[in-house]
Design an enzyme around this catalytic site. Sequence first.
Site, PDB file in Angstrom:
ATOM      1  CB  THR A  72      -2.127   8.432  16.118  1.00 39.16           C
ATOM      2  OG1 THR A  72      -2.900   7.432  15.574  1.00 39.16           O
ATOM      3  CG2 THR A  72      -3.057   9.392  16.630  1.00 39.16           C
ATOM      4  CG  ASN A 150      -2.866   3.833   5.844  1.00 38.17           C
ATOM      5  OD1 ASN A 150      -2.721   5.431   5.167  1.00 38.17           O
ATOM      6  ND2 ASN A 150      -4.418   3.763   5.984  1.00 38.17           N
ATOM      7  CB  THR A 236       5.546   6.965  33.859  1.00 37.66           C
ATOM      8  OG1 THR A 236       5.514   7.539  35.424  1.00 37.66           O
ATOM      9  CG2 THR A 236       6.385   5.561  34.273  1.00 37.66           C
ATOM     10  CB  CYS A 324     -21.575   0.038   3.753  1.00 36.33           C
ATOM     11  SG  CYS A 324     -23.328  -0.238   3.051  1.00 36.33           S
TER      12      CYS A 324
HETATM   13  N1  PLP Z   1       0.187   6.119  10.321  1.00 32.71           N
HETATM   14  C1  PLP Z   1       0.093   4.895   9.296  1.00 32.71           C
HETATM   15  C2  PLP Z   1       0.095   5.506   7.841  1.00 32.71           C
HETATM   16  C3  PLP Z   1      -0.840   4.304  10.078  1.00 32.71           C
HETATM   17  O1  PLP Z   1      -1.364   2.963   8.850  1.00 32.71           O
HETATM   18  C4  PLP Z   1      -1.607   3.949  10.881  1.00 32.71           C
HETATM   19  C5  PLP Z   1      -1.940   3.161  11.437  1.00 32.71           C
HETATM   20  O2  PLP Z   1      -3.512   2.563  11.769  1.00 32.71           O
HETATM   21  C6  PLP Z   1      -1.028   5.173  12.202  1.00 32.71           C
HETATM   22  C7  PLP Z   1      -0.355   6.376  11.333  1.00 32.71           C
HETATM   23  C8  PLP Z   1      -1.058   5.295  13.287  1.00 32.71           C
HETATM   24  O3  PLP Z   1      -0.866   4.190  13.975  1.00 32.71           O
HETATM   25  P1  PLP Z   1      -1.144   3.845  15.620  1.00 32.71           P
HETATM   26  O4  PLP Z   1      -2.385   2.832  15.629  1.00 32.71           O
HETATM   27  O5  PLP Z   1      -0.227   2.904  16.545  1.00 32.71           O
HETATM   28  O6  PLP Z   1      -1.844   5.794  16.128  1.00 32.71           O
END
Ligand code: PLP
Length: 385
Positions: A72, A150, A236, A324
């Site tokens: 993220t 994903n 850090t 849902c």
């Molecule tokens: N991008 C994709 C394609 C993901 O599948 C995910 C996690 O589900 C993320 C980004 C986010 O990664 P993180 O959980 O390390 O923040």
Amino acid sequence: MKQIYMDHSATTPVDQLVVDAMIPYFTEIFGNSSSLHSFGGEAAEALSMARKQVAEAIGALPEEIIFTSGGTESDNLAIRGVIPYNTSKKHIITSVIEHPAVLNTCSFLESMGHEVTYVPVDTEGIVDIRKLEESVRKDTVLISIMHANNEVGTIQPIKEIAQIAKKHDIYFHTDAVQTVGKIPVNVDELDVDMLSISSHKIHGPKGVGALYIRKGTAIEPIIFGGNHENGMRSGTENIPGIVGLAKAMSLAQQRLNADSKHMQEMRDSLISRIFDIIPDVRLNGHPVQRLPNNINLSFKYVEGESMLMLLDMKGIAVSTGSACSSKSLKASHVLSSLNLEDDYIHGSLRISLGRENTMEDIDYVVESLKETVLKLREMSPLSSQ
Ligand code: PLP
């Protein structure tokens, strides 16, 4: 009861070798890598070693790796980081099926006056390249398209998109969170400027990741402080986590061929057996350009959440793209973008395999899935069976 975990796209168990590599960095080699004494020196050495390992696994230079808190943050840094340097350019191109880490960053930037084009995908989840190129503008600063999705596992034609980005002198970022460790990922072969990595998807610890930033990319930090990570990401460094990520990446690279072959065999066996024994089922995503560990099926006349819960009672952990809520059944943005028939959109299951799954697990899952779907269909007023 048998416990079978098949939700590896959500997260993975940490490999024991990764745990072993991390442990000394909690208690013995615990120094702050910025400290000048020998405790700091040891931590700095581990950090530098980990940077080399991560870089090597994707064909990058160590100085092109910035450690972050995960996928993220890496996506946020890539997208928000190129904006301040390019103030006259305010247009971004992405796709409708990106992870929320990309989509919500883009919608935040829209609220700040930037403009974003969300390129559609075809029914198998491949980005429409023609529309992507047509949406390029003089003020386009960045294209961000994920390496593989994903939910449905579709792998995008990243090299082709990179060529378009290059031709128009636009930065290109790819979210490779789901591909590292499953298919080859090399930054020069893919020809990308930035690439996001997450540790917990590859049998590493949670809360750590990396962003590859090609040398010469004009990018600013989004977190300010003590100028860690060459000023690109203050805070850090999480040395045990970073050591874990590096170990997980090295292991994933060493095991890539064996692991992906094993997962692909299980994947193909499960899909063909399900198609043989359960009618009215469809495979979501691309049949060939697909992650070796991803199975995303939709079953007519049943709800994803009901299947998920019944499978959970049999000890099987999977996920669904159909959430849902109390008032409405809302399908995921990814499934909605594939233009599935309504009958199929609410009955989806994502089964994501991992290196520790076995063909015996597949036998059990196939049988359990058959029982579950047939039972739910018996109760469904929509089903005639
Ligand atoms: N991008 C994709 C394609 C993901 O599948 C995910 C996690 O589900 C993320 C980004 C986010 O990664 P993180 O959980 O390390 O923040």
